[in-house]
Enzyme design. Structure first.
Site, PDB file in Angstrom:
ATOM      1  N   SER A 170       3.614  23.939 -25.417  1.00  0.00           N
ATOM      2  CA  SER A 170       4.943  24.542 -25.254  1.00  0.00           C
ATOM      3  C   SER A 170       5.198  24.648 -23.760  1.00  0.00           C
ATOM      4  O   SER A 170       4.249  24.580 -22.959  1.00  0.00           O
ATOM      5  CB  SER A 170       4.922  25.942 -25.884  1.00  0.00           C
ATOM      6  OG  SER A 170       6.069  26.687 -25.504  1.00  0.00           O
ATOM      7  N   TYR A 230       0.529  34.423 -26.973  1.00  0.00           N
ATOM      8  CA  TYR A 230       1.000  33.057 -27.241  1.00  0.00           C
ATOM      9  C   TYR A 230       0.994  32.232 -25.954  1.00  0.00           C
ATOM     10  O   TYR A 230       0.527  31.087 -25.926  1.00  0.00           O
ATOM     11  CB  TYR A 230       2.403  33.138 -27.841  1.00  0.00           C
ATOM     12  CG  TYR A 230       3.066  31.822 -28.185  1.00  0.00           C
ATOM     13  CD1 TYR A 230       2.687  31.097 -29.311  1.00  0.00           C
ATOM     14  CD2 TYR A 230       4.108  31.315 -27.401  1.00  0.00           C
ATOM     15  CE1 TYR A 230       3.314  29.901 -29.639  1.00  0.00           C
ATOM     16  CE2 TYR A 230       4.747  30.125 -27.718  1.00  0.00           C
ATOM     17  CZ  TYR A 230       4.347  29.423 -28.844  1.00  0.00           C
ATOM     18  OH  TYR A 230       4.971  28.242 -29.169  1.00  0.00           O
TER      19      TYR A 230
END
Ligand SMILES: NC(=O)c1ccc[n+]([C@@H]2O[C@H](COP(=O)([O-])OP(=O)(O)OC[C@H]3O[C@@H](n4cnc5c(N)ncnc54)[C@H](OP(=O)(O)O)[C@@H]3O)[C@@H](O)[C@H]2O)c1
Length: 256
Positions: A140, A153
């Site tokens: 990401s 995350y």
């Protein structure tokens, strides 16, 4: 431009029942690959598989070693060793740093980092033996920069970028490439859940939050899963043999 032909290749796509993973599975299958998708919800997997007969379903949880071992046994016995392994399964639960429990921390690292590694690790030996392999991690932009309220995350996705770089060096002479795709905000069920939670906690409309997420992407729009799938397909091509150890942002590198 040459069309990427994946005939004869067997690909694993974790989290292939929805969002980015489903788009990758369908795109690799459309290019001629046999694709095995896994996830925890059989129904979601079957919905993806119903769209292309080259896609097979194995229910598996990437955080569970026995489950991954079974997936490899079944898929490889039926369709041969994996030439391509895409570690896409992931999840993000938001919480302010002071509210992150040990359990949330562990769960987040387990699925996004540990699960990513151990879902591709069993593919390595056979790739090395045959002198061809494509390993793709779906990280990401959170693997390259910070975002608030998703510290675990962000830490996990940064870890995935480091993991790709390390594996790329270990496999550099074996015909195997290892890369991390780093998309910005992409319209998937995960994003819908994040929008819903952010709207509720900030007491703002979902449309407002959606606009704010889109504005964070360099071209101020949400990405479509297909855009990430096209990047994955390019990495699988024979003539992408020289692209390894890269963190590839989507949209393109200079935008972030
Ligand atoms: N959407 C975005 O804006 C965005 C941006 C950058 C990166 N990403 C990354 O893209 C990847 C795909 O996410 P998405 O946006 O497409 O969301 P999604 O639709 O929620 O897809 C995530 C998939 O992972 C599977 N999964 C979750 N936990 C799993 C587990 N323990 N074992 C096996 N499968 C598991 C889910 O299936 P089950 O629930 O059935 O297990 C689901 O199909 C993730 O790694 C995410 O971090 C997303």
């Amino acid at each position: 431009m040459t069309m990427t032909n994946l005939a004869g290749r067997h690909a694993l796509v974790t989290g292939g029942g929805s969002g980015i993973g489903a788009a990758i599975a369908l795109t690799l299958a459309a290019a001629g690959a046999r694709v095995t998708i896994c996830g925890r919800r059989r129904e979601a997997l079957e919905q993806t598989a119903a769209r292309n007969r080259a896609i097979d379903v194995e229910t598996a949880d990437v955080t569970d070693a026995e489950s991954i071992a079974r997936l490899y046994r079944n898929a490889q016995a039926a369709r041969g060793p994996f030439d391509i392994a895409v570690a896409n399964a992931g999840s993000a639960i938001s919480a302010a740093a002071e509210n992150i429990s040990r359990e949330l921390w562990a769960d987040t690292l387990n699925v996004n980092l540990t699960g990513a590694f151990f879902s591709v690790q069993p593919a390595l030996a056979a790739m090395r033996e045959r002198g061809f392999g494509r390993i793709i991690f779906v990280s990401s932009t959170a693997g390259l920069k910070g975002y608030p309220y998703v510290a675990a995350y962000v830490a996990a996705k940064h870890g995935v970028v480091g993991l790709a770089r390390a594996l790329a060096l270990e496999t550099a002479n074996d015909g195997i490439t290892v890369n991390a795709l780093c998309p910005g905000y992409t319209e998937t069920p995960m994003l819908e859940r994040a929008i819903g939670r952010a709207a509720a906690s900030a007491r703002r409309s979902e449309a407002d939050i959606r606009d704010a997420f889109a504005a964070d992407n360099p071209d101020a729009r949400l990405l479509q899963p297909q855009e990430i799938a096209e990047a994955a397909l390019r990495l699988c091509a024979d003539d992408s043999a020289g692209i390894t150890g890269r963190a590839i942002t989507i949209p393109g590198d200079d935008a972030w």
